[in-house]
Design a protein around this motif. Sequence first.
Motif, PDB file in Angstrom:
ATOM      1  N   ILE A 142       0.811  -1.217   0.000  1.00  0.00           N
ATOM      2  CA  ILE A 142       0.000   0.000   0.000  1.00  0.00           C
ATOM      3  C   ILE A 142       0.848   1.272   0.000  1.00  0.00           C
ATOM      4  O   ILE A 142       1.739   1.443   0.826  1.00  0.00           O
ATOM      5  CB  ILE A 142      -0.936   0.035   1.225  1.00  0.00           C
ATOM      6  N   SER A 143       0.536   2.143  -0.937  1.00  0.00           N
ATOM      7  CA  SER A 143       1.032   3.519  -0.903  1.00  0.00           C
ATOM      8  C   SER A 143      -0.097   4.396  -0.381  1.00  0.00           C
ATOM      9  O   SER A 143      -1.205   4.367  -0.920  1.00  0.00           O
ATOM     10  CB  SER A 143       1.432   3.997  -2.300  1.00  0.00           C
ATOM     11  N   ILE A 144       0.183   5.164   0.669  1.00  0.00           N
ATOM     12  CA  ILE A 144      -0.819   6.086   1.211  1.00  0.00           C
ATOM     13  C   ILE A 144      -0.571   7.467   0.637  1.00  0.00           C
ATOM     14  O   ILE A 144       0.538   7.996   0.702  1.00  0.00           O
ATOM     15  CB  ILE A 144      -0.768   6.122   2.742  1.00  0.00           C
ATOM     16  N   ILE A 145      -1.615   8.049   0.071  1.00  0.00           N
ATOM     17  CA  ILE A 145      -1.512   9.345  -0.606  1.00  0.00           C
ATOM     18  C   ILE A 145      -2.388  10.348   0.124  1.00  0.00           C
ATOM     19  O   ILE A 145      -3.600  10.143   0.271  1.00  0.00           O
ATOM     20  CB  ILE A 145      -1.945   9.226  -2.081  1.00  0.00           C
ATOM     21  N   LEU A 166      -7.695   7.255  10.434  1.00  0.00           N
ATOM     22  CA  LEU A 166      -8.032   5.862  10.165  1.00  0.00           C
ATOM     23  C   LEU A 166      -8.397   5.148  11.474  1.00  0.00           C
ATOM     24  O   LEU A 166      -7.856   5.472  12.527  1.00  0.00           O
ATOM     25  CB  LEU A 166      -6.850   5.153   9.497  1.00  0.00           C
ATOM     26  N   PRO A 167      -9.287   4.162  11.405  1.00  0.00           N
ATOM     27  CA  PRO A 167      -9.721   3.479  12.631  1.00  0.00           C
ATOM     28  C   PRO A 167      -8.738   2.410  13.074  1.00  0.00           C
ATOM     29  O   PRO A 167      -7.941   1.895  12.275  1.00  0.00           O
ATOM     30  CB  PRO A 167     -11.053   2.842  12.212  1.00  0.00           C
ATOM     31  N   GLU A 168      -8.816   2.065  14.331  1.00  0.00           N
ATOM     32  CA  GLU A 168      -8.048   0.934  14.828  1.00  0.00           C
ATOM     33  C   GLU A 168      -8.484  -0.326  14.088  1.00  0.00           C
ATOM     34  O   GLU A 168      -9.678  -0.577  13.928  1.00  0.00           O
ATOM     35  CB  GLU A 168      -8.273   0.775  16.331  1.00  0.00           C
ATOM     36  N   GLY A 169      -7.524  -1.093  13.616  1.00  0.00           N
ATOM     37  CA  GLY A 169      -7.825  -2.298  12.856  1.00  0.00           C
ATOM     38  C   GLY A 169      -7.903  -2.087  11.361  1.00  0.00           C
ATOM     39  O   GLY A 169      -8.199  -3.025  10.607  1.00  0.00           O
ATOM     40  N   TRP A 170      -7.595  -0.861  10.901  1.00  0.00           N
ATOM     41  CA  TRP A 170      -7.728  -0.583   9.473  1.00  0.00           C
ATOM     42  C   TRP A 170      -6.779  -1.419   8.625  1.00  0.00           C
ATOM     43  O   TRP A 170      -7.121  -1.810   7.500  1.00  0.00           O
ATOM     44  CB  TRP A 170      -7.512   0.903   9.193  1.00  0.00           C
ATOM     45  N   SER A 171      -5.593  -1.700   9.152  1.00  0.00           N
ATOM     46  CA  SER A 171      -4.618  -2.448   8.349  1.00  0.00           C
ATOM     47  C   SER A 171      -5.071  -3.884   8.121  1.00  0.00           C
ATOM     48  O   SER A 171      -4.865  -4.439   7.037  1.00  0.00           O
ATOM     49  CB  SER A 171      -3.241  -2.417   9.024  1.00  0.00           C
ATOM     50  N   ASP A 172      -5.702  -4.501   9.124  1.00  0.00           N
ATOM     51  CA  ASP A 172      -6.242  -5.852   8.936  1.00  0.00           C
ATOM     52  C   ASP A 172      -7.362  -5.844   7.909  1.00  0.00           C
ATOM     53  O   ASP A 172      -7.453  -6.746   7.058  1.00  0.00           O
ATOM     54  CB  ASP A 172      -6.757  -6.411  10.259  1.00  0.00           C
ATOM     55  N   ALA A 209      -7.748  -3.692   5.487  1.00  0.00           N
ATOM     56  CA  ALA A 209      -7.147  -3.445   4.178  1.00  0.00           C
ATOM     57  C   ALA A 209      -6.508  -4.706   3.619  1.00  0.00           C
ATOM     58  O   ALA A 209      -6.675  -5.034   2.437  1.00  0.00           O
ATOM     59  CB  ALA A 209      -6.119  -2.324   4.282  1.00  0.00           C
ATOM     60  N   LEU A 210      -5.779  -5.425   4.470  1.00  0.00           N
ATOM     61  CA  LEU A 210      -5.115  -6.643   4.012  1.00  0.00           C
ATOM     62  C   LEU A 210      -6.134  -7.699   3.593  1.00  0.00           C
ATOM     63  O   LEU A 210      -5.956  -8.375   2.579  1.00  0.00           O
ATOM     64  CB  LEU A 210      -4.214  -7.190   5.121  1.00  0.00           C
TER      65      LEU A 210
END
Length: 225
Positions: free
Chosen positions: A5-8, A91-97, A99-100
């Motif tokens: 992921i690239s965050i823009i 972003l909310p807690e747990g956003w990376s999970d 997203a993945l």
Amino acid sequence: MRAPISIIIPTLNAASSLPDTLARVMEGLNAGVVRELVISDGGSADDVEALAGEVGATFISGPAGRGGQLARGADAAQGDWLLFLHADTWLPEGWSDAALQHIQTDQGALVFSLSFRSTGIMPKLTSAWANLRSRVFSLPYGDQALLISRSLYGEIGGYPDQPLMEDVAIARTLKGQITVSPLCVQTDATRYQINGWLTQGARNQWRLLRYLLGARPEQLHRGYR
């Protein structure tokens, strides 16, 4: 395997709000899903460039206008997935999970549900309407963030270079290929608090209606600020 992921983040004199936003991005860095951070600036007069350097972000600058800034950020990014995030959205807690999991299924684009950094009934009602609009009409706004694969982004032509309603334009182009996560971002409520929740909400709906009926984004933007 490199992080996907690239965050823009588009910025315009956003140095005061950016640190809190970046703090919520750290979850993805720690989880190994964020490859890079791209700050796409529109000619800020504050120290956002220095802040970008401090956190190791790629900094690019060009004419102000969120559509164009997002498009330039995407062009500069190297990730297979692009996460477009407003500078005042947390972003909310747990956003990376989340997203993945979305990346692993690769089902169109992902946005988050909306909440405001404000208490009371009006923030809840306003966010409830926004979330209903997102799910029923597939019209999320940009402050809900947008995760999309580079391939799909390129297929639909990316963000249009326009100063307003770029989020509605790309949502309409996606034609329902948008999943709405139950996780809620928290976005800034200052505009609503200053103008009044009913007044600001009515202005937003009137602006959206005019855009859908063919009004030019440049015309709508003149009354936005």
